[in-house]
Design a protein around this motif. Structure first.
Motif, PDB file in Angstrom:
ATOM      1  N   ASN A  24       0.776  -1.242   0.000  1.00  9.58           N
ATOM      2  CA  ASN A  24       0.000   0.000   0.000  1.00  9.58           C
ATOM      3  C   ASN A  24       0.812   1.299   0.000  1.00  9.58           C
ATOM      4  OD1 ASN A  24      -2.633  -0.166  -0.359  1.00  9.58           O
ATOM      5  ND2 ASN A  24      -3.250   0.185   1.767  1.00  9.58           N
TER       6      ASN A  24
ATOM      7  N   GLY B  86       1.979   2.741  -2.466  1.00  6.03           N
ATOM      8  CA  GLY B  86       1.642   3.529  -3.664  1.00  6.03           C
ATOM      9  C   GLY B  86       2.488   3.149  -4.871  1.00  6.03           C
ATOM     10  N   LYS B  87       2.879   1.887  -4.935  1.00  9.23           N
ATOM     11  CA  LYS B  87       3.720   1.428  -6.066  1.00  9.23           C
ATOM     12  C   LYS B  87       2.968   1.555  -7.394  1.00  9.23           C
ATOM     13  CE  LYS B  87       4.135  -2.531  -3.984  1.00  9.23           C
ATOM     14  NZ  LYS B  87       3.461  -2.133  -2.730  1.00  9.23           N
ATOM     15  N   SER B  88       1.709   1.086  -7.373  1.00 10.17           N
ATOM     16  CA  SER B  88       0.932   1.155  -8.618  1.00 10.17           C
ATOM     17  C   SER B  88       0.669   2.604  -8.993  1.00 10.17           C
ATOM     18  CB  SER B  88      -0.396   0.413  -8.459  1.00 10.17           C
ATOM     19  OG  SER B  88      -0.129  -0.922  -8.079  1.00 10.17           O
ATOM     20  N   ALA B  89       0.369   3.428  -7.978  1.00  6.61           N
ATOM     21  CA  ALA B  89       0.126   4.847  -8.257  1.00  6.61           C
ATOM     22  C   ALA B  89       1.394   5.476  -8.832  1.00  6.61           C
ATOM     23  CB  ALA B  89      -0.282   5.555  -6.968  1.00  6.61           C
TER      24      ALA B  89
ATOM     25  N   ASP C 271      -5.660   0.629  -4.869  1.00  6.58           N
ATOM     26  CA  ASP C 271      -6.669   0.411  -3.836  1.00  6.58           C
ATOM     27  C   ASP C 271      -6.051   0.647  -2.471  1.00  6.58           C
ATOM     28  OD1 ASP C 271      -8.884  -0.356  -2.428  1.00  6.58           O
ATOM     29  OD2 ASP C 271      -9.305  -2.084  -3.731  1.00  6.58           O
TER      30      ASP C 271
ATOM     31  N   CYS D 232      -3.535  -4.878  -2.993  1.00  7.06           N
ATOM     32  CA  CYS D 232      -4.157  -4.963  -4.313  1.00  7.06           C
ATOM     33  C   CYS D 232      -3.325  -5.793  -5.290  1.00  7.06           C
ATOM     34  CB  CYS D 232      -4.358  -3.532  -4.789  1.00  7.06           C
ATOM     35  SG  CYS D 232      -4.824  -3.318  -6.475  1.00  7.06           S
TER      36      CYS D 232
ATOM     37  N   ASN E  66       6.777   8.163  -1.048  1.00  8.41           N
ATOM     38  CA  ASN E  66       5.518   8.561  -1.683  1.00  8.41           C
ATOM     39  C   ASN E  66       4.516   9.066  -0.642  1.00  8.41           C
ATOM     40  OD1 ASN E  66       3.870   8.784  -3.979  1.00  8.41           O
ATOM     41  ND2 ASN E  66       2.884   6.810  -3.553  1.00  8.41           N
ATOM     42  N   LYS E  67       3.443   9.626  -1.132  1.00  7.66           N
ATOM     43  CA  LYS E  67       2.356  10.190  -0.297  1.00  7.66           C
ATOM     44  C   LYS E  67       2.880  11.338   0.562  1.00  7.66           C
ATOM     45  CE  LYS E  67      -0.090   5.760   0.033  1.00  7.66           C
ATOM     46  NZ  LYS E  67      -0.957   4.907   0.816  1.00  7.66           N
TER      47      LYS E  67
ATOM     48  N   ASP F  68       2.405  14.261   0.112  1.00  7.20           N
ATOM     49  CA  ASP F  68       1.357  15.289   0.239  1.00  7.20           C
ATOM     50  C   ASP F  68       0.598  15.162   1.547  1.00  7.20           C
ATOM     51  OD1 ASP F  68      -1.427  13.661  -1.132  1.00  7.20           O
ATOM     52  OD2 ASP F  68       0.569  12.813  -1.161  1.00  7.20           O
TER      53      ASP F  68
ATOM     54  N   SER G 215       2.631  10.821  -5.825  1.00  2.00           N
ATOM     55  CA  SER G 215       2.145  10.282  -7.098  1.00  2.00           C
ATOM     56  C   SER G 215       0.722  10.772  -7.342  1.00  2.00           C
ATOM     57  CB  SER G 215       2.156   8.753  -7.076  1.00  2.00           C
ATOM     58  OG  SER G 215       3.457   8.296  -6.848  1.00  2.00           O
TER      59      SER G 215
HETATM   60  N1  LIG Z   1      -2.467  10.857  -0.652  1.00  2.00           N
HETATM   61  C1  LIG Z   1      -1.856  10.013  -1.484  1.00  2.00           C
HETATM   62  N2  LIG Z   1      -2.370   8.809  -1.686  1.00  2.00           N
HETATM   63  C2  LIG Z   1      -1.748   7.975  -2.521  1.00  2.00           C
HETATM   64  C3  LIG Z   1      -0.532   8.329  -3.184  1.00  2.00           C
HETATM   65  N3  LIG Z   1      -0.130   7.284  -3.939  1.00  2.00           N
HETATM   66  C4  LIG Z   1      -1.032   6.310  -3.761  1.00  2.00           C
HETATM   67  N4  LIG Z   1      -2.017   6.710  -2.919  1.00  2.00           N
HETATM   68  C5  LIG Z   1      -3.156   5.922  -2.495  1.00  2.00           C
HETATM   69  O1  LIG Z   1      -2.686   4.847  -1.701  1.00  2.00           O
HETATM   70  C6  LIG Z   1      -3.461   3.691  -1.918  1.00  2.00           C
HETATM   71  C7  LIG Z   1      -2.556   2.528  -2.304  1.00  2.00           C
HETATM   72  O2  LIG Z   1      -1.992   2.842  -3.541  1.00  2.00           O
HETATM   73  P1  LIG Z   1      -1.492   1.694  -4.502  1.00  2.00           P
HETATM   74  O3  LIG Z   1      -0.837   2.346  -5.636  1.00  2.00           O
HETATM   75  O4  LIG Z   1      -2.560   0.729  -4.770  1.00  2.00           O
HETATM   76  O5  LIG Z   1      -0.426   1.024  -3.548  1.00  2.00           O
HETATM   77  P2  LIG Z   1       0.442  -0.270  -3.856  1.00  2.00           P
HETATM   78  O6  LIG Z   1       1.721  -0.115  -3.149  1.00  2.00           O
HETATM   79  O7  LIG Z   1       0.524  -0.519  -5.299  1.00  2.00           O
HETATM   80  O8  LIG Z   1      -0.429  -1.375  -3.177  1.00  2.00           O
HETATM   81  P3  LIG Z   1      -0.137  -2.972  -3.134  1.00  2.00           P
HETATM   82  O9  LIG Z   1       0.281  -3.337  -4.504  1.00  2.00           O
HETATM   83  O10 LIG Z   1      -1.420  -3.550  -2.755  1.00  2.00           O
HETATM   84  O11 LIG Z   1       0.906  -3.197  -2.136  1.00  2.00           O
HETATM   85  C8  LIG Z   1      -4.469   4.043  -2.985  1.00  2.00           C
HETATM   86  O12 LIG Z   1      -5.680   4.362  -2.400  1.00  2.00           O
HETATM   87  C9  LIG Z   1      -3.866   5.273  -3.644  1.00  2.00           C
HETATM   88  O13 LIG Z   1      -4.831   6.143  -4.173  1.00  2.00           O
HETATM   89  C10 LIG Z   1      -0.014   9.644  -2.923  1.00  2.00           C
HETATM   90  O14 LIG Z   1       1.016  10.044  -3.431  1.00  2.00           O
HETATM   91  N5  LIG Z   1      -0.723  10.415  -2.058  1.00  2.00           N
END
Ligand SMILES: Nc1nc2c(ncn2[C@@H]2O[C@H](COP(=O)(O)OP(=O)(O)OP(=O)(O)O)[C@@H](O)[C@H]2O)c(=O)[nH]1
Length: 599
Positions: free
Chosen positions: A225, A227-230, A244, A248, A388-389, A391, A427
């Motif tokens: 979570n 934000g790798k996909s983001a 998600d 995810c 990431n995140k 913000d 992101s």
């Molecule tokens: N505020 C904020 N939220 C973010 C950012 N990047 C991602 N998110 C949120 O964080 C949540 C997880 O993002 P994903 O990109 O699914 O994270 P992930 O690391 O790919 O998740 P997994 O593959 O399940 O481990 C989502 O609800 C995104 O919208 C960011 O830069 N800022």
């Protein structure tokens, strides 16, 4: 989770290793040098205003100060473009040199077949190093350096001190057998040389493949979570990967430009246990891009998802395909106990040029993140850390300082070059600015009128491209350059040796010619006299024979009417008969016959 991954791809140099070629050292060196890269670019480590209040962290201050998100960063992408041009220029030069070397080998082989090239066999005994002479000291050295006995064999050194590298012909020489090489005849040596040329030619081919290969793999990993996909989407400027709040992405997803799939956007899902072969549809299942949302959960079924996407951005901005470095992004499942090992193995694959570790700014480094970072293999120790995140963080300075401290304890190398490797971004901010559809086929994006600008993210993208280019220069162009230098120096040395020999032979033959020249001149003069005499004899003899024959014929003609032939002339009607009989009779005349026969 039971994420299976395809077996690590075979490194391109493996074939050579299997064949025991001696020049792999070049390539191995090239790769190992990559791990020793230090990124101390002036632009990244300039001292300036401090944004951290740390006291004993002057290096950190310097590094963070280098996050110049002002004017400097605006040019980040254009700087990357300049680097790409420079890289391309070098790649083309090396490509041409490889082609020239290939042609040169053909010429050398033709020459060697027509007239064996001289290869110096006056080798100085390589075992003369006293350290290697006794078996005891050899073993000591082996133990000390923990290398195999084979590796400490010394290369044969030639009399003039030059050591052939690629054209080295290993002849068994040891104490008491110094003359072995001399006993090899010229044609045997030329055959050995031809084999060397063949091997070099093959090797040049594989180097060329490596140099021409534009693809680069970037593994995006990090905590669940984070934000790798983001982050992948922000890089693509398009919402491709599902995001998600809950865990995810459970399956490794490789995001590739659709041009590798006939410009078709689709997902190829590779079932666990199968090895992907795009040409063989039995090795994967085809899905629409929209179905990715469900596929990423199917970790029990699939080991890898190949995600083909269209990137409509101009080549210079496109990350997936710009012809210099075509990036394949791998979105990995979040790190947890199940996926930790798999991701570690994945990150060590030779194909992975860069690992990007995504950290959630809200959580900092978790236990699995810390473990991953500290146990990263040497080659991948220089990884990008994307916090990431950002913000969501209120006290940004405190967050930065705390994360930088963590990084310092986990990887001083990365900390040292934080300006290049550590990025605090959002992101989400980048994605929020993207119009619906982004740069995809249905996107309403006008590539010339965009405003995705996020200085931090632009800086990150520029650093990423620059790093990939530099890494590539080191892992691909540098080994090729080293190999070519060795090749050309060996050929130059061999040419010098041969030229030297031919010059010696030339002067020896010239001396011999000079020695025999006086006798030759004498003989030539004598032969001139003789031929003059012969000509005179021929002339007088011919003229005598001519005069005699002329006189004889004239005499015969003058007296022919005086000869009684006894043939009656019966008038003009039978003149033909008369002529025939007269001719026959004349031939029978004893006095005329010898002269007729003669002429
Ligand atoms: N505020 C904020 N939220 C973010 C950012 N990047 C991602 N998110 C949120 O964080 C949540 C997880 O993002 P994903 O990109 O699914 O994270 P992930 O690391 O790919 O998740 P997994 O593959 O399940 O481990 C989502 O609800 C995104 O919208 C960011 O830069 N800022």
């Amino acid at each position: 989770m039971t994420n299976g991954i395809p077996p690590p791809p075979k490194a391109k140099g493996d074939d050579d290793l299997e064949h025991g070629y001696d020049d792999n050292a070049t390539l191995v060196n090239g790769t190992s040098q990559a791990s020793n890269l230090t990124y101390n670019r002036q632009a990244r480590t300039l001292d300036g205003s401090t944004i951290v209040d740390g006291q004993d962290n002057t290096k950190l201050e310097g590094n963070l100060a280098s996050f110049d998100f002002g004017e400097g960063v605006k040019n980040e992408l254009s700087q990357a473009r300049v680097s790409q041009d420079a890289y391309n220029h070098n790649r083309i030069s090396i490509d041409r040199l490889i082609n020239t070397a290939g042609q040169m080998i053909k010429d050398l082989q033709r020459e060697n077949n027509e007239r064996p090239i001289y290869y110096p066999t006056d080798i100085v005994d390589g075992s003369s190093d006293p350290k290697l002479n006794s078996s005891k000291s050899r073993m000591a050295l082996i133990r000390q350096t923990s290398v195999s006995e084979k590796k400490i064999e010394k290369a044969p050194v030639h009399e003039d001190g030059y050591t052939f590298e690629l054209l080295r012909i290993s002849l068994k020489i040891g104490p008491g057998s110094a003359g072995v090489s001399q006993s090899l005849d010229k044609s045997a040596m030329s055959q050995l040389l031809n084999e060397k040329f063949n091997h070099i030619s093959r090797h040049l081919g594989s180097i060329k493949d490596r140099v021409d290969d534009t693809s680069s793999k970037v593994l995006v990993t990090g905590d669940l979570n984070s934000g790798k996909s983001a982050f992948c989407n922000a890089l693509l400027k398009r919402n491709v990967m599902p995001e998600d709040q809950q865990p995810c992405t459970n399956v490794f997803c490789e995001i590739i430009d659709a041009s590798y799939n006939n410009d078709k956007e689709e997902v190829h899902a590779i079932p666990i246990g199968k090895t992907y072969n795009k040409k063989d549809e039995r090795t994967y299942e085809v899905y629409k891009l929209e179905e990715l949302e469900d596929l990423v959960y199917e970790s029990e079924k699939y080991s890898l998802l190949q995600v083909y996407v269209i990137d409509n951005r101009p080549a210079a901005r496109s990350l997936l395909k710009n012809g210099v470095i075509d990036v394949k992004l791998i979105d990995a499942p979040g790190l947890n106990l199940d996926s930790y090992h798999t991701t570690q193995v994945f990150s060590r694959q030779e194909e992975i040029d860069l690992v990007v570790f995504v950290v959630n700014a809200e959580n900092h480094f978790t236990l699995s993140g810390r473990e991953f970072l500290s146990s990263a293999s040497n080659d991948k120790s220089l990884m990008f850390i994307v916090v990431n995140k950002f913000d969501n963080i209120k006290n940004k300075k405190r967050c930065q300082r705390s994360i930088m401290d963590q990084i310092n304890s986990l990887s001083p190398d990365i900390h040292e070059n934080a300006g290049e490797f550590v990025h605090f971004v959002s992101s989400k901010d980048v994605l929020d600015k993207i119009p619906d559809g982004g740069d995809g086929p249905g996107g309403n994006d006008d590539p010339d009128n965009r405003d995705y600008s996020s200085p931090e993210f632009d800086h990150l993208e520029g650093s990423l491209r620059n790093y990939l280019l530099e890494k590539r220069s080191v892992s691909k162009l540098l080994p090729a350059k080293n190999y070519l230098i060795k090749f050309y120096s060996d050929v130059l040395e061999l040419s010098k040796i041969n030229l030297n020999i031919y010059e010696k032979e030339h002067s020896q033959k010239t001396n011999e010619l000079n020695d025999i020249n006086p006798s030759f001149e004498k003989l030539r003069n004598a032969s001139g006299d003789i031929s003059e005499k012969i000509n005179k004899i021929i002339e007088t003899t011919s003229s005598e024979v001519y005069d005699h024959a002329k006189m004889f014929i004239s005499h015969t003609i003058d007296n022919v009417d005086e000869i009684e032939l006894g043939i009656p002339f019966n008038g003009y009607a039978s003149i033909q008969d008369f002529a025939y009989k007269t001719q026959t009779r004349l031939q029978q005349l004893p006095t005329l016959e010898p002269s007729v026969m003669k002429f």
